[in-house]
Scaffold this active site. Structure first.
Site, PDB file in Angstrom:
ATOM      1  CG  ASP A   6      -9.228  -0.105   5.043  1.00  0.00           C
ATOM      2  OD1 ASP A   6      -8.939  -0.049   3.829  1.00  0.00           O
ATOM      3  OD2 ASP A   6      -8.458  -0.562   5.911  1.00  0.00           O
ATOM      4  CE  LYS A  30      -3.685  -2.269   2.567  1.00  0.00           C
ATOM      5  NZ  LYS A  30      -4.294  -2.480   3.880  1.00  0.00           N
ATOM      6  CD  GLN A  38      -3.056  -4.470   6.710  1.00  0.00           C
ATOM      7  OE1 GLN A  38      -3.010  -3.417   6.097  1.00  0.00           O
ATOM      8  NE2 GLN A  38      -3.622  -5.561   6.206  1.00  0.00           N
TER       9      GLN A  38
END
Ligand code: NAD
Length: 292
Positions: free
Chosen positions: A124, A57, A101
């Site tokens: 997200d 990412k 994460q």
């Protein structure tokens, strides 16, 4: 009725090419911003797969001009300390987007941590506020993989009104938000999952199938109506170390209208959608609260 034998010309949807085009546009847009957008990534512990994803990412973000700050935290920290850390990033005006994460080490309550992220920085799209907005059809930050699937579907079929869609999988990350995106496009949607009986019957009238299970080759030709659009989210590493998906790809050539390959379909587009969410968060924050 005897099924016609003519073959369909199957379009292979090139997610890599689409992602590269989106990233090029984002890069050009970022160059018009007053400062670089910043994405903060919180990584707790040393899960090897997470380390790979986070670095991936970071590389993709920096390529388009997004700054990335990785906070690699100790797994022995408490839940309260992690939430306080998230809240500090929420207050930091230089941070536009925050990712925690997943998975977190077992002793953390993932829901509580994700829900602590400011909805405006939740790139997200997993926070309950953003999920709720998606469910009622309000603009929000939407999870990246379903966004990617929708862009891939729309690249081959612009108008989805009244189409029949089946989503296989019901995770918070993919299956559930995918259903909402399709509903918002006025599709008639069925959600299948691990307890669904007769999956082939459930799938076989669908114009669109999105499969997100991680079961290699689950979706066979006999499940699929001729001319259907197939989106394969699954990522499975076979015994011979090959990466494959949920859909029996070779069987669909000459049968489906369009299919995403694995790799090279949903994966690269998911990354492009994440970067796009960072830019959206930056844009939204700067329209509401102009920085002087
Ligand atoms: P998950 O494990 O959280 O969910 C899997 C879902 O599949 C569950 O809802 C389960 O009910 C369903 N399922 C399992 N076996 C089934 C079966 N035999 N029949 C019908 N349904 C079944 O996983 P997830 O996070 O949603 O990810 C799913 C897959 O997509 C994984 O392979 C993952 O690696 C991949 N993935 C890819 C991307 C990408 O960017 N390409 C992003 C996220 C996830």
């Amino acid at each position: 009725m005897v099924e016609k034998k003519e073959k369909v010309k199957t379009k292979i949807i090139d997610g890599k090419k689409m992602a590269a085009a989106i990233e090029k546009k984002l890069q050009a847009e970022i160059q018009t911003f007053e400062r670089k957008p910043q994405m903060a990534v919180i990584l707790v512990g040393d899960n090897p797969a997470s380390l790979i994803y986070v670095n991936h990412k970071k590389k993709a973000a920096e390529k388009v001009g997004i700054d990335v700050a990785i906070y690699h935290l100790s797994p022995v920290m408490t839940q309260d300390a992690l939430i306080s850390f998230v809240e500090e990033l929420n207050r930091n005006e230089g941070v536009d987007g925050i990712i925690v994460q997943l998975p977190l080490p077992k002793h953390f309550d993932e829901n509580a941590v994700i829900n602590a992220i400011s909805p405006a920085k939740d790139i997200d799209g997993l926070n309950y506020i953003n999920m709720g907005k998606l469910f009622i059809g309000q603009p929000s930050l939407v999870p990246c993989t379903p966004l990617a699937c929708m862009a891939l579907i729309k690249s081959v079929s612009r108008n989805l009104v009244g189409k029949t869609a089946v989503v296989v999988g019901r995770s918070r990350l993919v299956g559930k938000p995918m259903v909402q995106l399709l509903l918002n496009e006025q599709c008639t949607v069925t959600q299948a999952h691990s307890k669904t009986k007769h999956l082939s019957d459930v799938c076989k009238n669908a114009d669109i199938i999105v499969s997100a299970t991680g079961c290699a080759g689950l979706i066979r030709k006999k499940f699929v109506k001729k001319g259907a659009i197939l989106i394969d989210v699954g990522i499975v590493r076979t015994a011979s170390k090959k990466i494959t998906g949920d859909i029996a790809y070779e069987e669909m050539l000459g049968h489906a209208k369009a299919i995403t390959p694995v790799p090279g379909g949903v994966g690269p587009m998911t990354v492009a959608m994440l970067l796009s969410n960072v830019v959206k968060a930056y844009r939204d924050a700067n329209v509401l609260l102009p920085r002087i």
